[in-house]
Design a protein around this motif. Structure first.
Motif, PDB file in Angstrom:
ATOM      1  N   PHE A   4       0.840  -1.199   0.000  1.00  0.00           N
ATOM      2  CA  PHE A   4       0.000   0.000   0.000  1.00  0.00           C
ATOM      3  C   PHE A   4       0.877   1.252   0.000  1.00  0.00           C
ATOM      4  CE2 PHE A   4      -2.691  -3.329   1.808  1.00  0.00           C
ATOM      5  CZ  PHE A   4      -3.801  -3.207   0.983  1.00  0.00           C
ATOM      6  N   PHE A  51      -9.386   4.032  -4.455  1.00  0.00           N
ATOM      7  CA  PHE A  51     -10.006   4.231  -3.132  1.00  0.00           C
ATOM      8  C   PHE A  51     -10.926   5.455  -3.098  1.00  0.00           C
ATOM      9  CE2 PHE A  51      -6.247   2.117  -0.623  1.00  0.00           C
ATOM     10  CZ  PHE A  51      -6.492   0.927  -1.276  1.00  0.00           C
ATOM     11  N   ARG A  72     -17.063   5.137  -6.215  1.00  0.00           N
ATOM     12  CA  ARG A  72     -16.972   4.178  -5.106  1.00  0.00           C
ATOM     13  C   ARG A  72     -18.268   4.081  -4.300  1.00  0.00           C
ATOM     14  NH1 ARG A  72     -12.315   3.387  -0.412  1.00  0.00           N
ATOM     15  NH2 ARG A  72     -13.416   1.673   0.619  1.00  0.00           N
ATOM     16  N   GLY A 106      -6.294   1.389   9.577  1.00  0.00           N
ATOM     17  CA  GLY A 106      -6.047   1.039   8.173  1.00  0.00           C
ATOM     18  C   GLY A 106      -6.808   2.027   7.301  1.00  0.00           C
ATOM     19  N   ALA A 107      -6.667   3.313   7.634  1.00  0.00           N
ATOM     20  CA  ALA A 107      -7.488   4.365   7.013  1.00  0.00           C
ATOM     21  C   ALA A 107      -7.141   4.600   5.547  1.00  0.00           C
ATOM     22  CB  ALA A 107      -7.343   5.657   7.808  1.00  0.00           C
ATOM     23  N   GLY A 108      -5.970   4.162   5.110  1.00  0.00           N
ATOM     24  CA  GLY A 108      -5.595   4.277   3.695  1.00  0.00           C
ATOM     25  C   GLY A 108      -5.434   5.727   3.274  1.00  0.00           C
ATOM     26  N   ASP A 134      -2.755   4.327  10.207  1.00  0.00           N
ATOM     27  CA  ASP A 134      -2.291   3.383   9.178  1.00  0.00           C
ATOM     28  C   ASP A 134      -0.841   3.020   9.478  1.00  0.00           C
ATOM     29  OD1 ASP A 134      -3.724   2.779   6.209  1.00  0.00           O
ATOM     30  OD2 ASP A 134      -1.587   2.271   6.347  1.00  0.00           O
ATOM     31  N   SER A 135      -0.471   1.791   9.094  1.00  0.00           N
ATOM     32  CA  SER A 135       0.910   1.344   9.344  1.00  0.00           C
ATOM     33  C   SER A 135       1.818   1.616   8.145  1.00  0.00           C
ATOM     34  CB  SER A 135       0.922  -0.160   9.664  1.00  0.00           C
ATOM     35  OG  SER A 135       0.344  -0.884   8.601  1.00  0.00           O
ATOM     36  N   GLU A 136       1.259   2.154   7.074  1.00  0.00           N
ATOM     37  CA  GLU A 136       2.070   2.450   5.884  1.00  0.00           C
ATOM     38  C   GLU A 136       2.452   3.947   5.906  1.00  0.00           C
ATOM     39  OE1 GLU A 136       3.610   1.109   3.102  1.00  0.00           O
ATOM     40  OE2 GLU A 136       4.068   3.231   2.897  1.00  0.00           O
ATOM     41  N   SER A 193       0.970   3.699  12.765  1.00  0.00           N
ATOM     42  CA  SER A 193       0.966   2.586  13.722  1.00  0.00           C
ATOM     43  C   SER A 193       1.983   1.535  13.294  1.00  0.00           C
ATOM     44  CB  SER A 193      -0.433   1.967  13.773  1.00  0.00           C
ATOM     45  OG  SER A 193      -0.802   1.485  12.496  1.00  0.00           O
ATOM     46  N   PRO A 228       2.453  -2.596  12.455  1.00  0.00           N
ATOM     47  CA  PRO A 228       1.524  -3.609  11.955  1.00  0.00           C
ATOM     48  C   PRO A 228       0.835  -4.410  13.065  1.00  0.00           C
ATOM     49  CG  PRO A 228       3.519  -3.627  10.650  1.00  0.00           C
ATOM     50  CD  PRO A 228       3.758  -2.667  11.785  1.00  0.00           C
ATOM     51  N   ALA A 276     -12.176  -1.002   7.651  1.00  0.00           N
ATOM     52  CA  ALA A 276     -12.792  -1.335   6.363  1.00  0.00           C
ATOM     53  C   ALA A 276     -11.730  -1.788   5.381  1.00  0.00           C
ATOM     54  CB  ALA A 276     -13.550  -0.131   5.797  1.00  0.00           C
ATOM     55  N   ASN A 277     -11.916  -2.952   4.834  1.00  0.00           N
ATOM     56  CA  ASN A 277     -11.006  -3.475   3.805  1.00  0.00           C
ATOM     57  C   ASN A 277      -9.576  -3.597   4.309  1.00  0.00           C
ATOM     58  OD1 ASN A 277     -13.069  -3.374   1.622  1.00  0.00           O
ATOM     59  ND2 ASN A 277     -12.975  -1.190   2.053  1.00  0.00           N
ATOM     60  N   ILE A 297      -4.322  -8.622   7.057  1.00  0.00           N
ATOM     61  CA  ILE A 297      -3.516  -8.768   8.273  1.00  0.00           C
ATOM     62  C   ILE A 297      -2.987 -10.196   8.350  1.00  0.00           C
ATOM     63  CG2 ILE A 297      -3.579  -8.625  10.811  1.00  0.00           C
ATOM     64  CD1 ILE A 297      -4.176  -5.919   9.632  1.00  0.00           C
ATOM     65  N   PHE A 302      -3.274  -9.089  16.283  1.00  0.00           N
ATOM     66  CA  PHE A 302      -3.755  -7.751  15.914  1.00  0.00           C
ATOM     67  C   PHE A 302      -5.074  -7.437  16.623  1.00  0.00           C
ATOM     68  CE2 PHE A 302      -6.196  -5.098  12.896  1.00  0.00           C
ATOM     69  CZ  PHE A 302      -5.337  -4.025  12.759  1.00  0.00           C
TER      70      PHE A 302
HETATM   71  C1  LIG Z   1      -7.340  -1.731   1.102  1.00  0.00           C
HETATM   72  S1  LIG Z   1      -6.734  -0.405   2.085  1.00  0.00           S
HETATM   73  C2  LIG Z   1      -8.233   0.194   2.789  1.00  0.00           C
HETATM   74  C3  LIG Z   1      -8.198   1.669   3.118  1.00  0.00           C
HETATM   75  C4  LIG Z   1      -9.488   2.236   3.699  1.00  0.00           C
HETATM   76  N1  LIG Z   1      -9.884   1.591   4.922  1.00  0.00           N
HETATM   77  C5  LIG Z   1     -10.604   2.178   2.686  1.00  0.00           C
HETATM   78  O1  LIG Z   1     -11.510   1.330   2.817  1.00  0.00           O
HETATM   79  O2  LIG Z   1     -10.561   2.988   1.737  1.00  0.00           O
HETATM   80  C6  LIG Z   1      -5.938  -1.212   3.449  1.00  0.00           C
HETATM   81  C7  LIG Z   1      -5.148  -0.249   4.325  1.00  0.00           C
HETATM   82  O3  LIG Z   1      -4.827  -0.952   5.535  1.00  0.00           O
HETATM   83  C8  LIG Z   1      -3.492  -0.614   5.915  1.00  0.00           C
HETATM   84  N2  LIG Z   1      -2.999  -1.672   6.766  1.00  0.00           N
HETATM   85  C9  LIG Z   1      -2.672  -2.947   6.411  1.00  0.00           C
HETATM   86  N3  LIG Z   1      -2.254  -3.635   7.483  1.00  0.00           N
HETATM   87  C10 LIG Z   1      -2.330  -2.782   8.554  1.00  0.00           C
HETATM   88  C11 LIG Z   1      -2.035  -2.904   9.941  1.00  0.00           C
HETATM   89  N4  LIG Z   1      -1.579  -4.036  10.456  1.00  0.00           N
HETATM   90  N5  LIG Z   1      -2.237  -1.823  10.737  1.00  0.00           N
HETATM   91  C12 LIG Z   1      -2.713  -0.661  10.236  1.00  0.00           C
HETATM   92  N6  LIG Z   1      -2.982  -0.480   8.919  1.00  0.00           N
HETATM   93  C13 LIG Z   1      -2.810  -1.536   8.078  1.00  0.00           C
HETATM   94  C14 LIG Z   1      -2.767  -0.480   4.576  1.00  0.00           C
HETATM   95  O4  LIG Z   1      -1.566   0.251   4.688  1.00  0.00           O
HETATM   96  C15 LIG Z   1      -3.826   0.209   3.723  1.00  0.00           C
HETATM   97  O5  LIG Z   1      -3.716   1.597   3.770  1.00  0.00           O
END
Ligand SMILES: C[S@@+](CC[C@H](N)C(=O)[O-])C[C@H]1O[C@@H](n2cnc3c(N)ncnc32)[C@H](O)[C@@H]1O
Length: 183
Positions: A4, A14, A19, A44-46, A67-69, A93, A95, A110-111, A116, A122
């Motif tokens: 990501f 996204f 959407r 995981g707010a993206g 988000d962890s990215e 954050s 992972p 969401a998504n 994970i 987690f």
């Molecule tokens: C498919 S995107 C979804 C983004 C948003 N929730 C949406 O629905 O538009 C997944 C997101 O989860 C984050 N993510 C994945 N593993 C994670 C973790 N362990 N902790 C926090 N964020 C995580 C990714 O970096 C990515 O931004």
């Protein structure tokens, strides 16, 4: 493992104007029953698709966009500054450690959950970081080949201590909505 790390490219998907048609985010958000002073963590707010919609409903509350990215975090910081949204705090954050604030009404995922790898650890961290009475909504793909299945996710939530509240397979045609509460 899915990457990501390229928010500019992922934002085309996204944050697509189409959407709402398939994600039904307005109906999903309505299920949360947010009131203006509530606090919600979008884990995981993206790119911040849901976070900015929460922010509009919480003028006296707070959104934690987590988000962890690192590239997603930088993207959200720029985006919310450009859009002059003052009630979202963006957090980076680890992972396996979601960096939740102490006071919270909702945790929203969401998504994210299907990406994970150490799901049990987690979830246990999320549970530990939530105050008693706070609720969790988990939204993820409900298509036939999607994994984990809603049944599996319910078992995983129960195993760490959550009380299940509702499994909704109807609000969104492609996703299930699962609500749980920390007793
Ligand atoms: C498919 S995107 C979804 C983004 C948003 N929730 C949406 O629905 O538009 C997944 C997101 O989860 C984050 N993510 C994945 N593993 C994670 C973790 N362990 N902790 C926090 N964020 C995580 C990714 O970096 C990515 O931004």
């Amino acid at each position: 493992m899915v990457s990501f790390a390229d928010p500019e490219r992922l934002s085309v998907i996204f944050d697509s104007p189409q959407r709402e048609e398939w994600q039904k985010s307005r109906q999903i958000i309505a299920r949360l029953g947010l009131t203006p002073t509530m606090r919600i963590a979008d884990v995981g707010a993206g790119t911040g698709y849901f976070s900015r919609q929460f922010a509009a409903l919480l003028p006296k509350g707070r959104v934690y966009a987590i988000d962890s990215e690192p590239n997603m975090v930088a993207h959200m910081r720029r985006r919310f500054a450009d859009e002059q949204i003052g009630n979202i705090e963006v957090r980076l954050s680890e992972p396996d450690h979601p960096a939740l604030p102490a006071e919270l009404d909702w945790v929203f995922l969401a998504n994210v959950y299907r990406f994970i790898s150490q799901r049990r650890a987690f979830l246990a961290q999320i549970y530990a970081g939530m105050p008693s009475g706070a609720r969790l909504m988990l939204v993820d793909l409900a298509t036939v080949h999607a994994a984990p299945s809603p049944d599996q996710v319910m078992d995983e939530l129960k195993a760490v201590g959550f009380e299940l509240r509702e499994l909704d397979m109807h609000t969104c045609p492609t996703h299930y909505l699962l609500q749980a509460r920390k007793p």
